[in-house]
Motif scaffolding. Structure first.
Motif, short mmCIF file in Angstrom:
data_model
loop_
_atom_site.label_atom_id
_atom_site.label_comp_id
_atom_site.label_asym_id
_atom_site.label_seq_id
_atom_site.Cartn_x
_atom_site.Cartn_y
_atom_site.Cartn_z
N GLN A 155 -3.37 -27.56 4.47
CA GLN A 155 -3.49 -28.97 5.06
C GLN A 155 -3.68 -30.02 4.27
N ALA A 156 -3.95 -29.60 2.99
CA ALA A 156 -4.19 -30.65 1.93
C ALA A 156 -2.99 -31.39 1.57
N ASP A 157 -2.90 -32.68 1.09
CA ASP A 157 -1.72 -33.37 0.66
C ASP A 157 -1.40 -32.97 -0.55
N CYS A 158 0.02 -32.86 -0.80
CA CYS A 158 0.64 -32.39 -2.05
C CYS A 158 0.16 -33.33 -2.93
N ARG A 159 0.08 -33.06 -4.32
CA ARG A 159 -0.23 -33.87 -5.60
C ARG A 159 0.39 -33.36 -6.72
N ALA A 160 0.90 -34.26 -7.37
CA ALA A 160 1.41 -33.82 -8.79
C ALA A 160 0.76 -33.13 -9.67
N ASP A 161 -0.57 -33.30 -9.66
CA ASP A 161 -1.48 -32.86 -10.64
C ASP A 161 -2.23 -31.43 -9.75
N GLN A 162 -1.48 -31.01 -8.82
CA GLN A 162 -2.06 -29.63 -7.99
C GLN A 162 -0.81 -28.74 -7.76
N VAL A 163 -1.20 -27.49 -7.85
CA VAL A 163 -0.08 -26.52 -7.22
C VAL A 163 -1.03 -25.63 -6.37
N GLU A 164 -0.40 -25.50 -5.04
CA GLU A 164 -1.00 -24.65 -4.03
C GLU A 164 -0.44 -23.37 -3.84
N LEU A 165 -1.25 -22.18 -3.71
CA LEU A 165 -0.56 -20.84 -3.55
C LEU A 165 -0.88 -20.32 -2.03
N ARG A 166 -0.29 -19.57 -1.29
CA ARG A 166 -0.64 -19.04 -0.39
C ARG A 166 -0.06 -17.53 -0.17
N TRP A 167 -0.75 -16.57 0.45
CA TRP A 167 -0.17 -15.23 0.30
C TRP A 167 -1.16 -14.49 1.44
N PRO A 168 -0.70 -13.45 2.10
CA PRO A 168 -1.30 -12.76 3.12
C PRO A 168 -2.76 -12.58 2.61
N GLY A 169 -3.76 -13.09 3.29
CA GLY A 169 -5.11 -13.00 2.97
C GLY A 169 -5.81 -13.94 1.93
N GLY A 170 -4.70 -14.92 1.42
CA GLY A 170 -5.52 -15.83 0.53
C GLY A 170 -4.62 -16.95 0.30
N GLU A 198 3.61 -17.93 -2.17
CA GLU A 198 4.53 -18.93 -2.26
C GLU A 198 3.64 -20.09 -2.69
N LEU A 199 4.41 -20.96 -3.63
CA LEU A 199 3.87 -22.14 -4.16
C LEU A 199 4.25 -23.29 -3.58
N ARG A 200 3.25 -24.60 -3.69
CA ARG A 200 3.59 -25.56 -3.02
C ARG A 200 3.40 -26.77 -4.00
N HIS A 201 4.22 -27.72 -4.34
CA HIS A 201 4.17 -28.73 -5.44
C HIS A 201 5.26 -29.78 -4.78
N ALA A 250 11.23 -28.35 -3.62
CA ALA A 250 11.77 -28.89 -2.33
C ALA A 250 12.18 -27.68 -1.42
N SER A 251 11.41 -26.87 -0.79
CA SER A 251 11.21 -25.62 -0.39
C SER A 251 11.21 -26.03 1.43
N SER A 252 11.89 -25.12 1.98
CA SER A 252 11.96 -25.08 3.39
C SER A 252 10.95 -24.15 3.88
N LEU A 253 10.23 -23.45 2.92
CA LEU A 253 9.09 -22.48 3.43
C LEU A 253 7.69 -23.11 3.71
N TRP A 254 7.52 -23.79 2.72
CA TRP A 254 6.30 -24.71 2.57
C TRP A 254 6.34 -25.98 2.14
N ALA A 255 6.93 -26.68 2.42
CA ALA A 255 7.23 -28.08 1.59
C ALA A 255 6.08 -29.06 1.87
N CYS A 256 6.02 -29.85 1.00
CA CYS A 256 4.92 -30.84 1.16
C CYS A 256 5.57 -32.01 2.14
N ASP A 257 4.64 -32.64 2.78
CA ASP A 257 4.98 -33.68 4.03
C ASP A 257 5.60 -34.75 2.79
N VAL A 258 6.60 -35.26 3.30
CA VAL A 258 7.25 -36.50 2.63
C VAL A 258 7.01 -37.65 3.80
N GLU A 259 6.30 -38.65 3.25
CA GLU A 259 6.04 -39.76 4.07
C GLU A 259 7.11 -40.91 3.79
#
Length: 172
Positions: A36-51, A156-159, A163-172
């Motif tokens: 739920q964190a905002d996407c930031r250019a200086d961070q990469v988020e990852l998610r996978w089953p269990g983590g 999955e990575l998010r940054h 431009a992913s349809s799986l776990w995209a950053c929210d565009v405001e």
């Protein structure tokens, strides 16, 4: 004397285990706070089953930055890394010449899905590390960390660059 040394070794091992646990606790969360964190250019988020995990990153998105990468660095904070971003998917190949620290290389496609993880690349080794075809993003983190956290193919990575349809950053 022998029991004091054994006690000290046990204490050091227990301290190392506690530090690893706390670091893992900081990076991973079952509550979904990372998701739920905002996407930031200086961070990469990852998610996978269990983590889940978040890394502070430097972005290498042009030829000069990608060529320099993490060369000549003697240390890197445990929660840091570098995200290599290419304009289009390609065969991504790396080597460790002039890189002084062991690294894990996390290869991902254009949607940010991890396709391959290369663990503990050997410092200063000139052997080619092949990420395969269809790679658009590569996340380099400290060696051994991907395995410790459980990051594998399918994560999955998010940054903002992804431009992913799986776990995209929210565009405001």
């Amino acid at each position: 004397m022998g029991s004091s040394v054994a006690g000290l070794i046990g204490w050091r091992r227990a301290t190392r285990i506690c530090k690893t646990f706390l670091f893992s606790l900081i990076l991973t969360t079952a509550s979904g706070a990372v998701a739920q964190a905002d996407c930031r250019a200086d961070q990469v988020e990852l998610r996978w089953p269990g983590g889940q995990a978040r890394f502070s990153v430097e972005l290498a998105d042009d030829e000069a930055e990608r060529a320099r990468g993490l060369m000549h660095r003697e240390t890197m904070p445990r929660s840091a890394g570098m995200l290599f971003a290419y304009e289009t998917p390609r065969r991504a190949q790396f080597w460790m010449k002039n890189t002084l620290i062991p690294l894990d290389m996390i290869f991902a496609d254009q949607q940010g899905v991890v396709t391959r993880v290369h663990s503990n690349a050997i410092p200063q080794d000139t052997t080619v590390i092949d990420g395969g075809d269809g790679v658009q993003f590569v996340l380099e983190i400290n060696g051994g960390l991907a395995k410790r956290l459980g990051i594998t193919a399918g994560a999955e990575l998010r940054h903002p660059k992804i431009a992913s349809s799986l776990w995209a950053c929210d565009v405001e």
